[in-house]
Scaffold this motif. Structure first.
Motif, short mmCIF file in Angstrom:
data_model
loop_
_atom_site.label_atom_id
_atom_site.label_comp_id
_atom_site.label_asym_id
_atom_site.label_seq_id
_atom_site.Cartn_x
_atom_site.Cartn_y
_atom_site.Cartn_z
N GLY A 213 0.84 -1.20 0.00
CA GLY A 213 0.00 0.00 0.00
C GLY A 213 0.87 1.24 0.00
O GLY A 213 2.10 1.17 -0.11
N ARG A 214 0.23 2.38 0.11
CA ARG A 214 0.88 3.68 0.02
C ARG A 214 2.16 3.75 0.84
O ARG A 214 2.19 3.40 2.01
CB ARG A 214 -0.13 4.72 0.51
CG ARG A 214 0.28 6.14 0.41
CD ARG A 214 -0.89 7.02 0.86
NE ARG A 214 -0.49 8.39 1.02
CZ ARG A 214 0.01 8.91 2.14
NH1 ARG A 214 0.14 8.15 3.20
NH2 ARG A 214 0.35 10.17 2.18
N ASP B 176 -8.60 6.38 -5.07
CA ASP B 176 -7.17 6.65 -4.98
C ASP B 176 -6.45 6.51 -6.32
O ASP B 176 -5.27 6.85 -6.43
CB ASP B 176 -6.50 5.74 -3.95
CG ASP B 176 -6.48 4.27 -4.38
OD1 ASP B 176 -7.38 3.84 -5.14
OD2 ASP B 176 -5.57 3.55 -3.95
N ASP C 140 -0.16 14.14 -1.37
CA ASP C 140 -1.61 14.11 -1.10
C ASP C 140 -2.23 15.50 -1.20
O ASP C 140 -3.36 15.64 -1.65
CB ASP C 140 -1.89 13.52 0.29
CG ASP C 140 -1.71 12.02 0.33
OD1 ASP C 140 -1.66 11.38 -0.74
OD2 ASP C 140 -1.60 11.47 1.45
N GLU D 143 4.69 3.77 -3.88
CA GLU D 143 3.36 3.22 -4.14
C GLU D 143 2.34 4.31 -3.80
O GLU D 143 2.30 4.78 -2.65
CB GLU D 143 3.11 1.98 -3.29
CG GLU D 143 1.72 1.40 -3.45
CD GLU D 143 1.44 0.97 -4.87
OE1 GLU D 143 0.57 1.62 -5.52
OE2 GLU D 143 2.07 0.01 -5.35
N HIS D 144 1.56 4.71 -4.79
CA HIS D 144 0.57 5.76 -4.59
C HIS D 144 -0.82 5.21 -4.28
O HIS D 144 -1.71 5.99 -3.89
CB HIS D 144 0.50 6.67 -5.82
CG HIS D 144 1.80 7.33 -6.15
ND1 HIS D 144 2.45 8.18 -5.28
CD2 HIS D 144 2.58 7.25 -7.25
CE1 HIS D 144 3.57 8.60 -5.83
NE2 HIS D 144 3.67 8.06 -7.02
N ARG D 145 -1.01 3.92 -4.45
CA ARG D 145 -2.32 3.32 -4.19
C ARG D 145 -2.38 2.79 -2.76
O ARG D 145 -1.36 2.47 -2.15
CB ARG D 145 -2.60 2.16 -5.16
CG ARG D 145 -2.56 2.50 -6.65
CD ARG D 145 -3.70 3.38 -7.13
NE ARG D 145 -5.02 2.90 -6.81
CZ ARG D 145 -5.73 2.06 -7.57
NH1 ARG D 145 -5.26 1.59 -8.70
NH2 ARG D 145 -6.94 1.70 -7.19
N THR D 146 -3.60 2.63 -2.23
CA THR D 146 -3.75 2.16 -0.85
C THR D 146 -3.65 0.64 -0.72
O THR D 146 -3.31 0.14 0.35
CB THR D 146 -5.09 2.64 -0.25
OG1 THR D 146 -6.15 2.19 -1.07
CG2 THR D 146 -5.12 4.15 -0.14
N GLU D 147 -3.94 -0.08 -1.77
CA GLU D 147 -3.89 -1.55 -1.74
C GLU D 147 -2.50 -2.05 -2.15
O GLU D 147 -1.79 -1.38 -2.90
CB GLU D 147 -4.94 -2.14 -2.69
CG GLU D 147 -6.37 -1.84 -2.30
CD GLU D 147 -6.75 -2.48 -0.97
OE1 GLU D 147 -6.35 -3.64 -0.72
OE2 GLU D 147 -7.44 -1.81 -0.18
N GLU E 91 -7.69 12.90 -2.99
CA GLU E 91 -8.72 11.98 -3.50
C GLU E 91 -10.03 12.69 -3.78
O GLU E 91 -10.78 12.30 -4.67
CB GLU E 91 -8.96 10.83 -2.52
CG GLU E 91 -7.88 9.79 -2.53
CD GLU E 91 -8.23 8.57 -1.70
OE1 GLU E 91 -9.42 8.36 -1.37
OE2 GLU E 91 -7.29 7.82 -1.37
#
Length: 134
Positions: free
Chosen positions: A10-11, A81, A64, A117-121, A69
């Protein structure tokens, strides 16, 4: 040419310099240049400080603020995201050229190479590596 896969949780910032040095050793690299290309549009590459983790947290916060978002993005098929991740990748980049000296990345004392990593997953992020030199 080679390929390296970084698994993210994740992020965040994920150091990959040690893997790049290992790959250079396998290639018998001495002096030249390594190009690293990240094959994704919602993660990026950077050379950044490795001593104080607050730097990485502050950079994530700054990104951010630049691409929140809740900015009313049109593209949202992959979640809230995703579009901000694309914007952050445009700002930070997916390719690096790093000098290699005596078979190792010629980084400064407080530097490392990171996948951001810019995504949360969690994701698997694939990099293409190309070394030119002796």
């Amino acid at each position: 040419m080679g390929r390296l896969v970084a698994r993210t949780q994740g992020r965040g910032f994920y150091p990959v310099g040690h893997w790049l040095d290992d790959w250079l050793a396998e290639q018998g690299a001495r002096d030249g240049e390594l190009t690293v290309f990240l094959r994704h549009t919602s993660a990026s590459l950077t050379v950044q400080e490795n001593a104080d983790p607050d730097v990485q947290d502050d950079l994530l916060d700054a990104l951010d603020r630049l691409a929140p978002e809740d900015a009313g993005w049109r593209h949202s098929m992959e979640g809230p995201d995703d579009m901000p991740a694309h914007v952050k990748t445009v700002l930070t980049g997916v390719s690096l050229q790093i000098p290699v000296v005596a078979g190792r990345l010629d980084l400064g004392t407080w530097q490392d190479v990171y996948v951001i990593e810019h995504r949360t997953e969690p994701h698997q992020r694939s990099m293409t590596l190309r070394y030119l030199g002796t």
